[in-house]
Enzyme design. Sequence first.
Site, short mmCIF file in Angstrom:
data_model
loop_
_atom_site.label_atom_id
_atom_site.label_comp_id
_atom_site.label_asym_id
_atom_site.label_seq_id
_atom_site.Cartn_x
_atom_site.Cartn_y
_atom_site.Cartn_z
CG LEU A 226 6.39 6.27 -0.75
CD1 LEU A 226 6.93 5.05 -0.04
CD2 LEU A 226 7.41 7.40 -0.74
CG PHE B 95 -0.53 0.73 2.40
CD1 PHE B 95 0.25 0.11 3.35
CD2 PHE B 95 -0.89 2.06 2.61
CE1 PHE B 95 0.69 0.79 4.48
CE2 PHE B 95 -0.47 2.75 3.74
CZ PHE B 95 0.33 2.11 4.66
CE LYS B 96 4.79 1.55 4.53
NZ LYS B 96 4.03 0.36 4.99
CG ASP B 97 3.61 0.86 -4.73
OD1 ASP B 97 4.76 1.30 -4.58
OD2 ASP B 97 3.36 -0.32 -5.06
#
Length: 497
Positions: A117, A112-114
């Site tokens: 980011l 989920f960091k995408d």
Amino acid sequence: MLYHSTRNKQIQVSSAQAITQGISKEGGLFVPESLPTISTQQLNQLIAMSYAERAEWVFSQFLTDFTSEEIHDCVKNAYHAQKFHSDNIAELSLLSKDTYMLELWHGPTCAFKDMALQILPYLLTTSAKKVTKDKKIVILVATSGDTGKAALEGFKDVAGTQMLVFYPEDGVSAMQKRQMTTQEGENVAVCAIHGNFDDAQTGVKQIFTNPEIAQKLEQHQMMFSSANSINWGRLLPQIVYYVSTYCELLKDEQIQMGEQVNVVVPTGNFGNILAAYYAKKMGVPLGKFICASNANNVLTDFIKTGTYNRIRDFHATISPSMDILISSNLERLLYDLSGEDEEKICEWFTQLNHTGAYTVDEGLKQRLQQEFYAGCCDDVQTKETIQRIFKTYSYVCDTHTAVAVKVAEDYKRETNDNRKMIIASTASPYKFANSVLEAIGGEIPADDYEQLDKLYQLSGLEIPKALAELKEKPVRFSESVDRNEMQRVVLQMLDLK
Ligand SMILES: *Cc1c(COP(=O)(O)O)cnc(C)c1O
């Protein structure tokens, strides 16, 4: 809109400044001076829009020093079909009656960091143009696994930036390590440290706040910024998917306008769940926030007792991205729940630094418990949950998401709260194939890539191309150092003595 520091309200900066700087000089975190509101009418208008259009609207409420063209360009570069294998960007999937999995892992690094980011590099370079003159932005990242890769992928070969990622040598999964050590890009580097995530994060914070290093950078036309979840540019994009998901549920006629929906989040640094809280404060009808932890259950204890105590054993678990004893973004929540009491925040976080613990007052604790429920589960329960969910619903979830599913079940049983639930699904199960296979049975091949194939045979879920392709990529970064060498590694990479 201005942003001030949670530890000093006198410090007031623009959003461009807050995003460029990452953290305030005295160690506080930047927060908006007030939250914009979303009316019912506005929500209705957002229903017909795409994810990117909803993102543009949300960003424009917060980034008032950006032009609408700038916001449009940032969003356009980040949320499109080449990067996200999902038309909705954030994909909603029905698990069972009244329970939805919010799959936030269809981006390029499968976590989920995408969601944040992929856009942060554009927010950051746009911001930097406004507040610095041609300074090179140096980004240091401490990662428990997923942030590092997502940040590297977002920033690789972005002009005017340089990035160094530190990860705990034995604290990430095999796939996560391969993703990072094979990273491409001329402006990025990766280094392992002997220690855990908190060691890495503390090391990075010390480098950030070291005035001598800051001066050296200044002399060489460089400046530090942060891609960690303390950066406002990380948090803001996360608010978008809660707004967007509510709109999707309305669009699919799963809920009525105004109907409250609970949100369950597998939590580490408290960024994801805090974004949900902000969305509710803005006016999105969200109900209870269910904060799910693994064996590193410092937040569970905090929410239940009002005492935050990081003096405890650190557990390396099968959900490594949640192996955290200091949840940095909690500071923003406490700032809000204390009525923006900067003195209290300074007091508590100084205590945390010196003694490892602090206790909030009774009133704050009650407000906290009104909004949040907390629970935790260990590795054995996590695997049991993966297996049960697979058997019952033919749905494979990763180790982090399983923690959330388990705590969601506990919450339902304990409270009989029957509002609908959104469970944040934070990583592709393929990123943690080994543990997922242990849970759903069968013999586990020793080879990382054969594990992917095996999981595919069992689940039928498509293997993300980005993971399958790693096999062909050479390892570029194999350095591993003690925590006290981090400073040297940074200066070396930047060619500074
Ligand atoms: C980072 C991460 C988390 C924790 O999110 P926070 O915003 O730090 O609370 C949970 N699951 C996965 C897969 C992650 O990468």
